[in-house]
Design a protein around this motif. Structure first.
Motif, mmCIF file in Angstrom:
data_model
loop_
_atom_site.group_PDB
_atom_site.id
_atom_site.type_symbol
_atom_site.label_atom_id
_atom_site.label_comp_id
_atom_site.label_asym_id
_atom_site.label_seq_id
_atom_site.Cartn_x
_atom_site.Cartn_y
_atom_site.Cartn_z
ATOM 1 N N GLU A 11 13.947 -1.645 -74.774
ATOM 2 C CA GLU A 11 15.079 -2.005 -73.751
ATOM 3 C C GLU A 11 15.584 -1.462 -72.295
ATOM 4 O O GLU A 11 16.294 -1.752 -71.570
ATOM 5 C CB GLU A 11 16.121 -1.634 -75.029
ATOM 6 C CG GLU A 11 16.213 -2.471 -76.152
ATOM 7 C CD GLU A 11 17.550 -2.250 -76.741
ATOM 8 O OE1 GLU A 11 18.318 -1.710 -76.795
ATOM 9 O OE2 GLU A 11 17.612 -3.055 -77.944
ATOM 10 N N LEU A 14 13.860 -2.724 -69.552
ATOM 11 C CA LEU A 14 14.323 -4.193 -69.306
ATOM 12 C C LEU A 14 15.082 -4.477 -68.528
ATOM 13 O O LEU A 14 15.037 -4.708 -67.184
ATOM 14 C CB LEU A 14 14.087 -5.422 -70.686
ATOM 15 C CG LEU A 14 12.853 -5.664 -70.913
ATOM 16 C CD1 LEU A 14 13.596 -6.591 -72.371
ATOM 17 C CD2 LEU A 14 12.198 -6.359 -70.154
ATOM 18 N N ALA A 15 15.936 -3.058 -68.590
ATOM 19 C CA ALA A 15 17.431 -3.453 -68.408
ATOM 20 C C ALA A 15 17.337 -1.997 -66.419
ATOM 21 O O ALA A 15 17.662 -2.609 -65.480
ATOM 22 C CB ALA A 15 18.357 -1.820 -68.842
ATOM 23 N N GLN A 16 15.616 -1.501 -66.264
ATOM 24 C CA GLN A 16 15.549 -1.074 -65.789
ATOM 25 C C GLN A 16 15.332 -2.267 -63.876
ATOM 26 O O GLN A 16 15.366 -1.955 -62.703
ATOM 27 C CB GLN A 16 14.472 -0.177 -64.865
ATOM 28 C CG GLN A 16 15.236 1.533 -65.323
ATOM 29 C CD GLN A 16 13.709 2.859 -65.642
ATOM 30 O OE1 GLN A 16 13.937 3.014 -63.909
ATOM 31 N NE2 GLN A 16 13.058 2.316 -66.320
ATOM 32 N N ILE A 17 13.998 -3.006 -65.283
ATOM 33 C CA ILE A 17 13.384 -4.145 -64.151
ATOM 34 C C ILE A 17 14.834 -5.386 -63.815
ATOM 35 O O ILE A 17 14.933 -5.731 -62.752
ATOM 36 C CB ILE A 17 12.452 -4.862 -64.994
ATOM 37 C CG1 ILE A 17 11.629 -4.123 -65.231
ATOM 38 C CG2 ILE A 17 12.472 -6.249 -64.486
ATOM 39 C CD1 ILE A 17 10.389 -4.805 -66.631
ATOM 40 N N ARG A 18 15.828 -5.366 -64.623
ATOM 41 C CA ARG A 18 16.597 -6.548 -64.567
ATOM 42 C C ARG A 18 16.997 -5.584 -63.329
ATOM 43 O O ARG A 18 18.033 -5.967 -62.204
ATOM 44 C CB ARG A 18 17.266 -6.410 -65.299
ATOM 45 C CG ARG A 18 17.417 -7.763 -66.236
ATOM 46 C CD ARG A 18 19.020 -7.894 -67.307
ATOM 47 N NE ARG A 18 17.542 -7.851 -68.566
ATOM 48 C CZ ARG A 18 17.275 -7.239 -70.027
ATOM 49 N NH1 ARG A 18 18.134 -5.932 -69.519
ATOM 50 N NH2 ARG A 18 16.880 -7.744 -71.039
ATOM 51 N N TYR A 19 18.176 -4.168 -63.143
ATOM 52 C CA TYR A 19 18.399 -3.341 -62.096
ATOM 53 C C TYR A 19 17.528 -4.214 -60.885
ATOM 54 O O TYR A 19 18.394 -3.962 -60.031
ATOM 55 C CB TYR A 19 18.910 -1.765 -62.263
ATOM 56 C CG TYR A 19 20.077 -1.081 -61.477
ATOM 57 C CD1 TYR A 19 20.543 -2.303 -60.866
ATOM 58 C CD2 TYR A 19 19.471 -0.444 -61.058
ATOM 59 C CE1 TYR A 19 21.438 -1.313 -59.705
ATOM 60 C CE2 TYR A 19 20.079 0.277 -60.237
ATOM 61 C CZ TYR A 19 21.007 0.550 -59.519
ATOM 62 O OH TYR A 19 21.915 0.491 -58.744
ATOM 63 N N TRP A 20 16.244 -3.546 -60.847
ATOM 64 C CA TRP A 20 15.719 -3.165 -59.605
ATOM 65 C C TRP A 20 16.034 -4.907 -59.304
ATOM 66 O O TRP A 20 15.756 -4.928 -57.662
ATOM 67 C CB TRP A 20 13.871 -3.363 -59.833
ATOM 68 C CG TRP A 20 13.134 -3.192 -58.947
ATOM 69 C CD1 TRP A 20 13.284 -2.723 -57.768
ATOM 70 C CD2 TRP A 20 11.566 -3.813 -59.324
ATOM 71 N NE1 TRP A 20 12.405 -3.388 -57.124
ATOM 72 C CE2 TRP A 20 11.113 -4.179 -58.070
ATOM 73 C CE3 TRP A 20 11.742 -4.975 -60.637
ATOM 74 C CZ2 TRP A 20 10.381 -4.478 -56.821
ATOM 75 C CZ3 TRP A 20 10.580 -5.283 -59.791
ATOM 76 C CH2 TRP A 20 9.607 -5.463 -58.408
ATOM 77 N N MET A 21 15.618 -5.845 -60.072
ATOM 78 C CA MET A 21 15.735 -7.493 -60.013
ATOM 79 C C MET A 21 16.889 -7.932 -58.638
ATOM 80 O O MET A 21 17.233 -8.232 -57.673
ATOM 81 C CB MET A 21 14.706 -8.305 -60.310
ATOM 82 C CG MET A 21 14.089 -7.869 -61.185
ATOM 83 S SD MET A 21 13.693 -9.366 -62.146
ATOM 84 C CE MET A 21 13.346 -10.775 -61.680
ATOM 85 N N LEU A 22 17.956 -7.417 -59.250
ATOM 86 C CA LEU A 22 19.262 -7.062 -58.494
ATOM 87 C C LEU A 22 19.497 -6.237 -57.478
ATOM 88 O O LEU A 22 19.876 -6.741 -56.435
ATOM 89 C CB LEU A 22 20.708 -7.231 -60.055
ATOM 90 C CG LEU A 22 22.101 -6.840 -59.275
ATOM 91 C CD1 LEU A 22 22.453 -8.249 -59.222
ATOM 92 C CD2 LEU A 22 22.774 -6.279 -60.835
ATOM 93 N N ARG A 25 17.409 -8.542 -54.935
ATOM 94 C CA ARG A 25 18.565 -9.988 -54.739
ATOM 95 C C ARG A 25 19.598 -9.808 -53.557
ATOM 96 O O ARG A 25 19.754 -10.501 -52.870
ATOM 97 C CB ARG A 25 18.620 -10.729 -56.155
ATOM 98 C CG ARG A 25 19.645 -12.024 -55.714
ATOM 99 C CD ARG A 25 19.286 -12.912 -56.736
ATOM 100 N NE ARG A 25 19.546 -13.409 -56.369
ATOM 101 C CZ ARG A 25 20.620 -14.733 -57.282
ATOM 102 N NH1 ARG A 25 21.483 -14.263 -58.248
ATOM 103 N NH2 ARG A 25 20.638 -16.074 -57.111
#
Length: 135
Positions: A11, A14-22, A25
């Protein structure tokens, strides 16, 4: 409990990857002046320099604060499919490896070499870049 720990670790990754992608963007849409580093580490048997690399990255994060984003990934945790995908994308097979703005750097990187790289990517040079002659 190992199973529970692995679920939490997954988890977190995945949170780090989401933050990186955000963050990526946001930078593209809003033009934010932030530099991202992906840090791939391994256990001390395979990576005796990983602790030193983490120390330098922590120091730089304290200096640059919210202008530097660092995302750390345990390269051995392949239960999360994004880890092998990211390793393949950046050609990572040695640890530590850092990826600065999409450019992988294998092996231990000194504070000076990281500063030189990240300072190139800022539109407005932070004080630490100017002070160290990377303006």
């Amino acid at each position: 409990n190992k199973k529970e720990f692995d679920v939490l670790k997954n988890e977190y990754i995945l949170a780090q990857i989401r933050y990186w992608m955000l963050a990526e963007r946001t930078r593209k849409l809003c033009g934010s002046d932030v530099v991202s580093i992906l840090y791939f580490f391994s256990d001390e048997n395979e990576c005796p320099d990983c602790d030193r690399q983490a120390f330098i990255l922590t120091y730089l994060k304290k200096r640059f604060k919210d202008k530097l984003l660092i995302f750390s990934f345990d390269s051995k945790f392949e239960q999360e499919p994004m880890i092998p995908l990211l390793k393949n994308t950046y050609g990572i097979s040695k640890f530590p490896t850092i990826v600065i703005e999409g450019k992988p750097k294998s092996g231990f990187q000194s504070k000076e070499s990281i500063l030189k790289e990240i300072c190139q990517d800022y539109k407005e040079k932070p004080e630490d870049c100017i002070k160290n002659g990377y303006s």
